[in-house]
Design a protein around this motif. Structure first.
Motif, PDB file in Angstrom:
ATOM      1  N   VAL A   1       0.833  -1.208   0.000  1.00 35.95           N
ATOM      2  CA  VAL A   1       0.000   0.000   0.000  1.00 35.95           C
ATOM      3  C   VAL A   1       0.868   1.258   0.000  1.00 35.95           C
ATOM      4  N   SER A   2       2.032   1.189   0.605  1.00 31.44           N
ATOM      5  CA  SER A   2       2.905   2.373   0.638  1.00 31.44           C
ATOM      6  C   SER A   2       3.398   2.758  -0.745  1.00 31.44           C
ATOM      7  N   GLY A   3       3.276   1.852  -1.715  1.00 28.00           N
ATOM      8  CA  GLY A   3       3.596   2.206  -3.090  1.00 28.00           C
ATOM      9  C   GLY A   3       2.661   3.278  -3.620  1.00 28.00           C
ATOM     10  N   ILE A   4       1.444   3.306  -3.095  1.00 31.29           N
ATOM     11  CA  ILE A   4       0.497   4.362  -3.464  1.00 31.29           C
ATOM     12  C   ILE A   4       0.982   5.696  -2.912  1.00 31.29           C
ATOM     13  N   ASP A   5       1.414   5.698  -1.651  1.00 32.56           N
ATOM     14  CA  ASP A   5       1.936   6.919  -1.038  1.00 32.56           C
ATOM     15  C   ASP A   5       3.136   7.451  -1.812  1.00 32.56           C
ATOM     16  N   ALA A   6       4.067   6.553  -2.142  1.00 34.25           N
ATOM     17  CA  ALA A   6       5.266   6.968  -2.872  1.00 34.25           C
ATOM     18  C   ALA A   6       4.912   7.498  -4.255  1.00 34.25           C
ATOM     19  N   SER A   7       3.904   6.916  -4.890  1.00 35.14           N
ATOM     20  CA  SER A   7       3.488   7.371  -6.212  1.00 35.14           C
ATOM     21  C   SER A   7       2.828   8.738  -6.145  1.00 35.14           C
ATOM     22  N   LEU A   8       2.101   9.014  -5.079  1.00 39.08           N
ATOM     23  CA  LEU A   8       1.528  10.343  -4.894  1.00 39.08           C
ATOM     24  C   LEU A   8       2.644  11.375  -4.726  1.00 39.08           C
ATOM     25  N   TYR A   9       3.688  10.992  -3.992  1.00 39.07           N
ATOM     26  CA  TYR A   9       4.861  11.874  -3.905  1.00 39.07           C
ATOM     27  C   TYR A   9       5.415  12.139  -5.297  1.00 39.07           C
ATOM     28  N   LEU A  10       5.516  11.081  -6.097  1.00 40.25           N
ATOM     29  CA  LEU A  10       6.072  11.211  -7.443  1.00 40.25           C
ATOM     30  C   LEU A  10       5.248  12.185  -8.287  1.00 40.25           C
ATOM     31  N   VAL A  11       3.928  12.107  -8.171  1.00 37.82           N
ATOM     32  CA  VAL A  11       3.068  13.040  -8.894  1.00 37.82           C
ATOM     33  C   VAL A  11       3.340  14.473  -8.440  1.00 37.82           C
ATOM     34  N   SER A  12       3.448  14.660  -7.140  1.00 39.85           N
ATOM     35  CA  SER A  12       3.707  16.009  -6.631  1.00 39.85           C
ATOM     36  C   SER A  12       5.068  16.518  -7.079  1.00 39.85           C
ATOM     37  N   ALA A  13       6.027  15.615  -7.236  1.00 36.46           N
ATOM     38  CA  ALA A  13       7.378  16.008  -7.638  1.00 36.46           C
ATOM     39  C   ALA A  13       7.453  16.357  -9.114  1.00 36.46           C
ATOM     40  N   LEU A  14       6.851  15.542  -9.961  1.00 35.34           N
ATOM     41  CA  LEU A  14       6.992  15.720 -11.404  1.00 35.34           C
ATOM     42  C   LEU A  14       5.858  16.520 -12.036  1.00 35.34           C
ATOM     43  N   VAL A  15       4.742  16.630 -11.345  1.00 42.97           N
ATOM     44  CA  VAL A  15       3.603  17.365 -11.894  1.00 42.97           C
ATOM     45  C   VAL A  15       3.300  18.566 -11.000  1.00 42.97           C
ATOM     46  N   SER A  16       2.578  18.342  -9.903  1.00 47.20           N
ATOM     47  CA  SER A  16       2.296  19.404  -8.946  1.00 47.20           C
ATOM     48  C   SER A  16       1.688  18.797  -7.694  1.00 47.20           C
ATOM     49  N   HIS A  17       1.820  19.530  -6.599  1.00 44.23           N
ATOM     50  CA  HIS A  17       1.197  19.106  -5.346  1.00 44.23           C
ATOM     51  C   HIS A  17      -0.315  19.065  -5.501  1.00 44.23           C
ATOM     52  N   GLU A  18      -0.853  20.024  -6.232  1.00 41.94           N
ATOM     53  CA  GLU A  18      -2.300  20.077  -6.446  1.00 41.94           C
ATOM     54  C   GLU A  18      -2.786  18.832  -7.177  1.00 41.94           C
ATOM     55  N   SER A  19      -2.038  18.399  -8.172  1.00 40.06           N
ATOM     56  CA  SER A  19      -2.415  17.203  -8.914  1.00 40.06           C
ATOM     57  C   SER A  19      -2.404  15.970  -8.014  1.00 40.06           C
ATOM     58  N   ALA A  20      -1.385  15.859  -7.170  1.00 40.07           N
ATOM     59  CA  ALA A  20      -1.303  14.722  -6.249  1.00 40.07           C
ATOM     60  C   ALA A  20      -2.478  14.712  -5.273  1.00 40.07           C
ATOM     61  N   GLN A  21      -2.829  15.881  -4.765  1.00 41.69           N
ATOM     62  CA  GLN A  21      -3.959  15.977  -3.849  1.00 41.69           C
ATOM     63  C   GLN A  21      -5.257  15.589  -4.538  1.00 41.69           C
ATOM     64  N   GLU A  22      -5.392  15.972  -5.803  1.00 41.58           N
ATOM     65  CA  GLU A  22      -6.598  15.627  -6.547  1.00 41.58           C
ATOM     66  C   GLU A  22      -6.685  14.124  -6.795  1.00 41.58           C
ATOM     67  N   VAL A  23      -5.556  13.488  -7.101  1.00 37.94           N
ATOM     68  CA  VAL A  23      -5.540  12.042  -7.287  1.00 37.94           C
ATOM     69  C   VAL A  23      -5.960  11.339  -5.992  1.00 37.94           C
ATOM     70  N   ALA A  24      -5.414  11.778  -4.871  1.00 40.33           N
ATOM     71  CA  ALA A  24      -5.780  11.186  -3.584  1.00 40.33           C
ATOM     72  C   ALA A  24      -7.271  11.370  -3.312  1.00 40.33           C
ATOM     73  N   ARG A  25      -7.813  12.528  -3.678  1.00 40.79           N
ATOM     74  CA  ARG A  25      -9.245  12.777  -3.471  1.00 40.79           C
ATOM     75  C   ARG A  25     -10.095  11.845  -4.324  1.00 40.79           C
ATOM     76  N   VAL A  26      -9.730  11.729  -5.596  1.00 41.90           N
ATOM     77  CA  VAL A  26     -10.485  10.866  -6.501  1.00 41.90           C
ATOM     78  C   VAL A  26     -10.446   9.409  -6.032  1.00 41.90           C
ATOM     79  N   MET A  27      -9.295   8.982  -5.552  1.00 41.39           N
ATOM     80  CA  MET A  27      -9.143   7.613  -5.067  1.00 41.39           C
ATOM     81  C   MET A  27      -9.726   7.412  -3.671  1.00 41.39           C
ATOM     82  N   GLN A  28     -10.108   8.523  -3.028  1.00 37.54           N
ATOM     83  CA  GLN A  28     -10.583   8.472  -1.642  1.00 37.54           C
ATOM     84  C   GLN A  28      -9.526   7.807  -0.761  1.00 37.54           C
ATOM     85  N   TYR A  29      -8.302   8.289  -0.916  1.00 37.25           N
ATOM     86  CA  TYR A  29      -7.151   7.697  -0.231  1.00 37.25           C
ATOM     87  C   TYR A  29      -6.503   8.714   0.687  1.00 37.25           C
ATOM     88  N   ASP A  30      -6.177   8.314   1.879  1.00 39.39           N
ATOM     89  CA  ASP A  30      -5.513   9.178   2.856  1.00 39.39           C
ATOM     90  C   ASP A  30      -4.007   9.037   2.682  1.00 39.39           C
TER      91      ASP A  30
END
Length: 288
Positions: free
Chosen positions: A247-276
């Motif tokens: 499951v921590s692979g999801i957390d690391a991937s959200l970091y990757l999105v924030s790093a290569l795209v934007s923090h806003e994009s990562a937050q939106e992905v987490a929201r869509v996935m309903q993931y904390d």
């Protein structure tokens, strides 16, 4: 929010490896995150990542009994490796040590990807090892002088593998950390407010340097001084991320999105996935 520039909407090229008996969630978790990510969260046409699957044969049977189909072979992946900005490597508890001993794929592919970064530090590349895949990196000597984590059941195995690699290559030790994910060679900070910042810095904390669009494949504006400094870094400054359990692979991937795209994009992905999103740590951050 500032406008998204057209050059920042080009998909970042990701290669995901597959192997027999791999953990399905190690593979599916990052895939779910990356396929949701968009450069502009209001524009579905601005998908942030283009993903290719590589495997030793066309079909791969996961540890959970699900058969997956690869896009390309490892042989083709080696030939096309320069095309990719990110390499994601899933783990698999039952077979990982046997693969390490045999030095089977994707171990050679991982090493070749790291060698590309060392030879070409001007390009931003990222290596993400999910779960026990950190053992692959350790065996190839890629974690020397870095920090890393893995599934809690494999901490000791990871330490031993890192020690063996250091002894074999007369290299530096690896700091094995009990964290959700560990990032090495980060190149930016999103601010000083720890309540809003997705990163927890362990050492060498720098001042704020907010990310402005993706740097993948677009680093021609870096100074010569910075490139020389980056070339002197471990693995040519390649961002190396290791994660703990599946499951921590999801957390690391959200970091990757924030790093290569934007923090806003990562937050939106987490929201869509309903993931904390559970944050990990970043070590040795440097300024761009």
């Amino acid at each position: 929010m500032s406008a998204i520039r057209s050059e920042d909407t080009e998909p970042i090229q990701v290669l995901v490896t597959m192997h027999e008996n791999m953990n399905l969630l190690d593979f599916a978790g990052p895939l779910e995150v990356l396929t949701h990510a968009q450069h502009d969260i209001n524009n579905p046409e601005t998908k942030a990542f283009d993903i290719t699957f590589a495997a030793p044969q066309q079909e791969v049977l996961t540890a959970q009994g699900v058969t997956l189909t690869a896009h390309i072979s490892f042989k083709e992946a080696h030939k096309r490796l320069r095309e990719f900005d990110v390499l994601v490597v899933p783990g698999g508890k039952d077979k990982c040590m046997a693969m390490v001993k045999a030095e089977a794929e994707p171990l050679p592919l991982i090493k070749d990807f790291a060698d590309l970064q060392t030879a070409d530090p001007a390009r931003e590349r990222t290596l993400l090892a999910v779960d026990t895949a950190s053992l692959f990196l350790a065996h190839q000597g890629l974690l020397q002088g870095l920090a890393a984590t893995t599934h809690p059941d494999f901490y000791i195995k990871l330490e031993k593998e890192c020690q063996a690699a250091a002894a074999r290559d007369a290299g530096e030790r690896t700091d094995v950390m009990e964290e959700r994910y560990v990032v090495n060679n980060a190149r930016f900070d999103l601010g000083e407010n720890l309540e809003e910042n997705p990163y927890v810095f362990k050492k060498n904390r720098k001042g704020s340097n907010a990310r402005k669009g993706s740097l993948a494949r677009r680093e021609s504006n870096l100074s010569k001084e910075y490139l020389v400094r980056r070339q002197s870094m471990k693995l040519g400054g390649m961002r190396v991320i290791t994660s703990a359990g599946a499951v921590s692979g999801i957390d690391a991937s959200l970091y990757l999105v924030s790093a290569l795209v934007s923090h806003e994009s990562a937050q939106e992905v987490a929201r869509v996935m309903q993931y904390d999103w559970v944050k990990g740590v970043v070590v040795d951050a440097i300024d761009v």
